[in-house]
Scaffold this motif. Structure first.
Motif, PDB file in Angstrom:
ATOM      1  N   ILE A 136      33.949  36.519  38.590  1.00 14.24           N
ATOM      2  CA  ILE A 136      34.767  36.978  39.710  1.00 14.24           C
ATOM      3  C   ILE A 136      34.654  38.496  39.798  1.00 14.24           C
ATOM      4  N   MET A 137      33.969  38.931  40.841  1.00 15.44           N
ATOM      5  CA  MET A 137      33.773  40.360  41.075  1.00 15.44           C
ATOM      6  C   MET A 137      34.984  40.927  41.810  1.00 15.44           C
ATOM      7  N   PRO A 138      35.185  42.251  41.730  1.00 10.42           N
ATOM      8  CA  PRO A 138      36.315  42.880  42.425  1.00 10.42           C
ATOM      9  C   PRO A 138      36.012  43.133  43.902  1.00 10.42           C
ATOM     10  N   GLY A 139      35.631  42.091  44.592  1.00 10.80           N
ATOM     11  CA  GLY A 139      35.284  42.172  46.005  1.00 10.80           C
ATOM     12  C   GLY A 139      34.318  41.059  46.331  1.00 10.80           C
ATOM     13  N   PRO A 140      34.083  40.826  47.603  1.00  2.00           N
ATOM     14  CA  PRO A 140      33.218  39.717  47.994  1.00  2.00           C
ATOM     15  C   PRO A 140      31.758  39.935  47.585  1.00  2.00           C
ATOM     16  N   VAL A 141      31.154  38.867  47.088  1.00  2.00           N
ATOM     17  CA  VAL A 141      29.746  38.875  46.682  1.00  2.00           C
ATOM     18  C   VAL A 141      29.153  37.529  47.067  1.00  2.00           C
ATOM     19  N   ASP A 142      27.969  37.551  47.624  1.00  2.00           N
ATOM     20  CA  ASP A 142      27.242  36.311  47.877  1.00  2.00           C
ATOM     21  C   ASP A 142      26.911  35.714  46.508  1.00  2.00           C
ATOM     22  N   PRO A 143      27.436  34.554  46.166  1.00  2.00           N
ATOM     23  CA  PRO A 143      27.222  33.999  44.822  1.00  2.00           C
ATOM     24  C   PRO A 143      25.751  33.766  44.474  1.00  2.00           C
ATOM     25  N   ARG A 144      24.901  33.623  45.484  1.00  3.14           N
ATOM     26  CA  ARG A 144      23.465  33.435  45.218  1.00  3.14           C
ATOM     27  C   ARG A 144      22.814  34.712  44.702  1.00  3.14           C
ATOM     28  N   ARG A 145      23.483  35.842  44.882  1.00  2.63           N
ATOM     29  CA  ARG A 145      22.931  37.128  44.456  1.00  2.63           C
ATOM     30  C   ARG A 145      23.490  37.610  43.118  1.00  2.63           C
ATOM     31  N   LEU A 146      24.388  36.843  42.524  1.00  2.93           N
ATOM     32  CA  LEU A 146      24.956  37.203  41.226  1.00  2.93           C
ATOM     33  C   LEU A 146      24.073  36.607  40.133  1.00  2.93           C
ATOM     34  N   LEU A 147      23.420  37.502  39.376  1.00  4.31           N
ATOM     35  CA  LEU A 147      22.382  37.097  38.425  1.00  4.31           C
ATOM     36  C   LEU A 147      22.702  37.610  37.031  1.00  4.31           C
ATOM     37  N   GLY A 148      22.170  36.911  36.016  1.00  6.30           N
ATOM     38  CA  GLY A 148      22.375  37.336  34.638  1.00  6.30           C
ATOM     39  C   GLY A 148      21.102  37.261  33.827  1.00  6.30           C
ATOM     40  N   LEU A 149      21.031  38.109  32.823  1.00  3.36           N
ATOM     41  CA  LEU A 149      19.910  38.145  31.890  1.00  3.36           C
ATOM     42  C   LEU A 149      20.465  38.057  30.477  1.00  3.36           C
ATOM     43  N   GLU A 150      20.045  37.030  29.750  1.00  2.97           N
ATOM     44  CA  GLU A 150      20.426  36.912  28.352  1.00  2.97           C
ATOM     45  C   GLU A 150      19.560  37.853  27.514  1.00  2.97           C
TER      46      GLU A 150
END
Length: 171
Positions: A136-150
C-alpha cells in the motif's frame, strides 16, 4: 556519440544533488511531485551510500537513488528516481546504474528493492510484479507497475502492508 565504456559510475556525493534534481526535472517534469513514489521519498531521505551517478566527461548524465522503507514490518528499499538525460538514453547507463545499486544493496545485507515502473524495462533486471493490493503506497499507483526485486531468495514471500519510512539498518 558515446560508449558506455566512457561512462564513470560513482557513489552519489552531496555536490551531485543539483545535477540529479535537474535530470529528474528533465525526465519527469513537474508532475513527478504528485506521484506516490515521491510521497515515499518525502517520508525518508534516500541513502547516499546506495545511490549512484553516471558521469561522462565530468558531467552527470544519470542517477539512481535507493530509499530505506518498511512494507508492513518488512525492511526494504525503494528505488527511484532512476533518470538518464534524454541524449544518453537507450545506451545502457540506466541499467548499469540499476545493477550497481542492487549489488551495493545486496552487499550491505538488504533483502528487497521495490519500485514503480514499466515491467518491460525492469523485468530483464529481475524485477517482477507484486501481488495486487499487497503493498500500500501513500497515494494511487497502478498495481501493474509496482515491482519488486529479491536480493535474497524468498524476500518477497508474504510481503504486505503500508509503505513507511525507516532508517537503514533498522527494521
Amino acid at each position: 556519440m558515446f560508449s558506455l565504456a566512457d561512462v564513470r559510475f560513482l557513489p552519489e556525493q552531496p555536490h551531485h544533488a543539483a545535477a540529479i534534481e535537474a535530470i529528474a526535472d528533465e525526465a519527469f517534469g513537474p508532475g513527478r511531485f504528485s506521484r506516490a513514489a515521491e510521497r515515499v521519498r518525502e517520508m525518508a531521505p534516500h541513502d547516499p551510500s546506495l545511490s549512484f551517478v553516471a558521469e561522462l566527461e565530468g558531467v552527470v548524465i544519470g542517477s539512481v537513488r535507493l530509499t530505506p522503507i518498511r512494507i508492513g514490518t518488512t525492511p526494504a528499499l525503494m528505488l527511484g528516481p532512476l533518470a538518464v538525460r534524454p541524449a544518453y538514453k537507450n545506451k545502457g547507463a540506466g541499467k548499469a546504474l540499476m545493477r550497481l545499486a542492487a549489488d551495493a544493496a545486496r552487499d550491505t545485507g538488504e533483502r528487497l528493492i521495490v519500485l514503480v515502473g514499466d515491467p518491460p524495462y525492469y523485468a530483464p533486471l529481475g524485477y517482477r510484479s507484486l501481488p495486487p493490493g499487497s503493498v500500500i503506497m501513500p497515494g494511487p499507483v497502478d498495481p501493474r507497475r509496482l515491482l519488486g526485486l529479491e536480493l535474497q531468495e524468498g524476500a518477497l514471500e508474504g510481503i504486505g502492508g503500508a509503505v513507511k519510512a525507516r532508517r537503514r539498518g533498522l527494521p
